[in-house]
Scaffold this motif. Structure first.
Motif, mmCIF file in Angstrom:
data_model
loop_
_atom_site.group_PDB
_atom_site.id
_atom_site.type_symbol
_atom_site.label_atom_id
_atom_site.label_comp_id
_atom_site.label_asym_id
_atom_site.label_seq_id
_atom_site.Cartn_x
_atom_site.Cartn_y
_atom_site.Cartn_z
ATOM 1 N N VAL A 89 0.801 -1.304 -0.132
ATOM 2 C CA VAL A 89 0.044 0.050 0.103
ATOM 3 C C VAL A 89 0.930 1.131 -0.100
ATOM 4 O O VAL A 89 2.079 1.316 0.516
ATOM 5 N N ASN A 90 0.417 2.428 -0.896
ATOM 6 C CA ASN A 90 1.232 3.419 -0.950
ATOM 7 C C ASN A 90 1.966 3.992 0.442
ATOM 8 O O ASN A 90 3.031 4.561 0.250
ATOM 9 N N TYR A 91 1.332 4.167 1.440
ATOM 10 C CA TYR A 91 1.811 4.806 2.648
ATOM 11 C C TYR A 91 2.879 3.876 3.268
ATOM 12 O O TYR A 91 3.765 4.266 4.133
ATOM 13 N N GLU A 92 3.413 2.627 2.735
ATOM 14 C CA GLU A 92 4.430 1.807 3.329
ATOM 15 C C GLU A 92 5.855 1.984 3.228
ATOM 16 O O GLU A 92 6.664 1.416 3.465
ATOM 17 N N GLY A 93 5.835 2.933 1.969
ATOM 18 C CA GLY A 93 7.404 3.608 1.911
ATOM 19 C C GLY A 93 7.373 3.835 0.163
ATOM 20 O O GLY A 93 6.504 3.465 -0.569
ATOM 21 N N ASP A 94 8.427 4.870 -0.007
ATOM 22 C CA ASP A 94 8.445 5.363 -1.373
ATOM 23 C C ASP A 94 9.051 4.432 -2.394
ATOM 24 O O ASP A 94 9.413 4.867 -3.480
ATOM 25 N N TYR A 95 9.867 3.390 -1.733
ATOM 26 C CA TYR A 95 10.741 2.654 -2.585
ATOM 27 C C TYR A 95 10.235 1.374 -3.288
ATOM 28 O O TYR A 95 10.704 0.920 -4.159
ATOM 29 N N TYR A 96 8.994 0.963 -2.847
ATOM 30 C CA TYR A 96 8.362 -0.110 -3.351
ATOM 31 C C TYR A 96 7.515 0.299 -4.642
ATOM 32 O O TYR A 96 7.029 1.436 -4.897
ATOM 33 N N ARG A 97 7.214 -0.728 -5.631
ATOM 34 C CA ARG A 97 6.464 -0.371 -6.689
ATOM 35 C C ARG A 97 5.277 0.021 -6.430
ATOM 36 O O ARG A 97 4.427 -0.419 -5.601
ATOM 37 N N THR A 98 4.682 0.844 -7.427
ATOM 38 C CA THR A 98 3.319 1.148 -7.335
ATOM 39 C C THR A 98 2.618 0.747 -8.641
ATOM 40 O O THR A 98 3.558 0.080 -9.723
ATOM 41 N N ARG A 99 1.507 1.037 -8.880
ATOM 42 C CA ARG A 99 0.869 0.417 -10.070
ATOM 43 C C ARG A 99 1.319 1.161 -11.225
ATOM 44 O O ARG A 99 1.462 0.687 -12.418
ATOM 45 N N LEU A 100 1.672 2.331 -11.123
ATOM 46 C CA LEU A 100 2.525 3.336 -12.233
ATOM 47 C C LEU A 100 3.599 2.828 -12.571
ATOM 48 O O LEU A 100 4.294 2.375 -14.097
ATOM 49 N N THR A 101 4.655 2.375 -11.658
ATOM 50 C CA THR A 101 5.814 1.913 -11.870
ATOM 51 C C THR A 101 6.219 0.543 -12.446
ATOM 52 O O THR A 101 6.661 0.146 -13.262
ATOM 53 N N HIS A 102 5.000 -0.136 -12.026
ATOM 54 C CA HIS A 102 4.773 -1.304 -12.685
ATOM 55 C C HIS A 102 4.496 -1.422 -14.145
ATOM 56 O O HIS A 102 5.036 -1.899 -14.972
ATOM 57 N N THR A 103 3.551 -0.509 -14.493
ATOM 58 C CA THR A 103 3.010 -0.119 -15.889
ATOM 59 C C THR A 103 4.537 0.047 -16.857
ATOM 60 O O THR A 103 4.478 -0.438 -17.650
ATOM 61 N N LEU A 104 5.058 0.926 -16.068
ATOM 62 C CA LEU A 104 6.381 1.487 -16.796
ATOM 63 C C LEU A 104 7.327 0.234 -17.375
ATOM 64 O O LEU A 104 7.904 0.282 -18.457
ATOM 65 N N GLU A 105 7.352 -0.624 -16.199
ATOM 66 C CA GLU A 105 8.159 -1.766 -16.295
ATOM 67 C C GLU A 105 7.659 -2.653 -17.386
ATOM 68 O O GLU A 105 8.320 -3.264 -17.998
ATOM 69 N N VAL A 106 6.314 -2.888 -17.426
ATOM 70 C CA VAL A 106 5.629 -3.630 -18.385
ATOM 71 C C VAL A 106 5.966 -3.303 -19.757
ATOM 72 O O VAL A 106 6.097 -3.961 -20.623
ATOM 73 N N ALA A 107 5.867 -1.917 -20.001
ATOM 74 C CA ALA A 107 6.122 -1.027 -21.391
ATOM 75 C C ALA A 107 7.394 -1.357 -21.719
ATOM 76 O O ALA A 107 7.534 -1.758 -22.819
ATOM 77 N N GLN A 108 8.442 -1.398 -20.944
ATOM 78 C CA GLN A 108 9.882 -1.335 -21.171
ATOM 79 C C GLN A 108 10.062 -3.008 -21.558
ATOM 80 O O GLN A 108 10.653 -3.541 -22.667
ATOM 81 N N VAL A 109 9.509 -4.100 -20.810
ATOM 82 C CA VAL A 109 9.764 -5.296 -21.294
ATOM 83 C C VAL A 109 8.810 -5.698 -22.688
ATOM 84 O O VAL A 109 9.544 -6.318 -23.588
ATOM 85 N N ALA A 110 7.706 -5.022 -22.746
ATOM 86 C CA ALA A 110 6.951 -5.070 -23.944
ATOM 87 C C ALA A 110 7.719 -4.571 -25.149
ATOM 88 O O ALA A 110 7.763 -5.350 -26.199
ATOM 89 N N ARG A 111 8.484 -3.676 -25.120
ATOM 90 C CA ARG A 111 9.103 -2.994 -26.221
ATOM 91 C C ARG A 111 10.077 -3.916 -26.504
ATOM 92 O O ARG A 111 10.601 -4.284 -27.729
ATOM 93 N N SER A 112 10.881 -4.483 -25.648
ATOM 94 C CA SER A 112 12.022 -5.196 -25.699
ATOM 95 C C SER A 112 11.528 -6.401 -26.510
ATOM 96 O O SER A 112 12.289 -7.107 -27.354
#
Length: 385
Positions: A66-89
């Protein structure tokens, strides 16, 4: 030299594999409109998704923590960006349309409610007698109806292939309901690689976040065959995994899964004699895949994460809290619609009470849902003026 839309489409026609989806062959948009002078239709779609309210909200929606647990963990946004990077590769290596893969990846989680899959399960249960809920259909609803940015139509007016890729998104945890988007046919290979990119990304980054949080311990990894094999190749002692070694391991894990999918998909295409997009659509099974050995090893990793991270008592507690928050909010809104903001009250007259409430709650971030809960149920919390 200017690269106009016509030039870009010509380059696609010359460079993409015969089974790739060309932007020049799109079935087009529901509402006719001029195309960009210097972007292909799929590039235009990508930019439209990027600028949506729903995309920005992903920053404060749960992936695992959950968002309030820390700034270092993945969010749904960072997950989406990582999916986009893998999909492009994956798309680049297979000669596919990177722009189409990227926009499907960027849009695939727009409809996710707060608190991750727990939130989706709650809304699905609450909406069972009112038309149902799943995040793929909600993502499609966002891009075809809920986002309002253009004077001539509702939604983003995305191309047919992007909308199809969104609604046919499929992983172990997501089962599509394709409706009017030719459910009897497979989606483009670009959409299929996004399905695998989603799984590749969350297997790697959920493992990373689990280790970073301390909910997973390095010693537990020794029993996972894929991780033990990679650690052996890298000369890393899994039982004494430091921060640097963890980063190396996660990077190599990502690379291993991507390489396995590229090789296995290429082999499947050749063995099936796939020579066109129509061959892709009519093939009886997905053509984007792991090798048999890769699928077995990834399934073991996925099961390890399920048992040791997703079912960790700390996560289970957060899931229970999320269920409580969303169930109480839904009951309050539907029992007393006067508490809803004016815009949502207006939507109830057009969409019906339950669908309007569902849309409102699905759009909430974790933080907003928790704040709203406090405003409604904490006697010492002031309501927003």
């Amino acid at each position: 030299m200017l690269y106009t839309r016509e030039k870009l489409l010509e380059l696609e026609d010359r460079s993409l594999a015969p089974y790739a989806m060309r932007a020049s062959a799109t079935r087009g948009r529901e509402f006719p409109e001029p195309e960009s002078a210097y972007r292909t239709p799929f590039q235009k779609d990508r930019d439209r998704v990027l600028h949506t309210t729903a995309f920005r909200r992903l920053e404060y929606k749960t992936q695992v923590f959950v968002n309030y647990e820390g700034d270092y963990y993945r969010t749904r946004l960072t997950h989406t960006l990582e999916v986009a990077q893998v999909a492009r590769s994956l798309a680049r290596a297979l000669g596919l349309n990177e722009d189409l893969a990227e926009v499907i990846a960027m849009a695939h989680d727009l409809g996710h409610p707060p608190f991750g899959h727990a939130g989706e399960q709650v809304l699905a249960g609450l909406m069972e007698d009112h038309g149902g809920f799943d995040h793929n259909r909600q993502s499609l609803r966002i891009v075809t109806w809920l986002e309002r940015r253009y004077p001539g139509f509702r939604g983003l007016n995305l191309t047919w292939e992007v909308r199809e890729g969104i609604v046919k998104h499929e992983t172990v945890y997501d089962v599509p309901s394709a409706g009017e988007y030719e459910p009897e046919l497979r989606p483009t290979l670009e959409a299929q690689v996004v399905n695998l990119a989603d799984e590749i990304a969350y297997n790697a980054h959920d493992l990373d976040d689990g280790l970073r949080s301390g909910l997973l311990t390095p010693a537990q990894l020794t029993g996972v065959e894929l991780l033990a094999a990679l650690a052996g190749e890298l000369e890393i002692d899994l039982a004494r995994l430091g921060e640097f070694e963890r980063r190396v391991l996660i990077r190599e894990l990502l690379g291993w899964m991507i390489t396995d999918v590229v090789a296995a998909t290429d082999r499947a295409l050749r063995e099936a004699g796939v020579a066109s997009l129509d061959d892709v659509r009519r093939h009886p099974a997905p053509l984007a895949r792991y090798s048999a050995e890769g699928a077995r090893r990834v399934a073991e990793l996925r099961n390890f994460l399920y048992r040791n991270l997703y079912k960790h008592y700390h996560i289970v507690r957060q899931v229970a809290k999320a269920r409580h928050v969303l169930e109480r909010l839904f009951a309050a809104y539907t029992e007393m619609p006067e508490m809803l903001p004016p815009g949502v009250q207006e939507a109830t007259r057009e969409e019906g009470l339950f669908r309007a409430v569902c849309d409102y709650m699905a759009g909430m971030t974790d933080r907003y849902a928790l704040d709203e809960y406090a405003r409604l149920f904490d006697p010492y919390e002031r309501g927003r003026m």
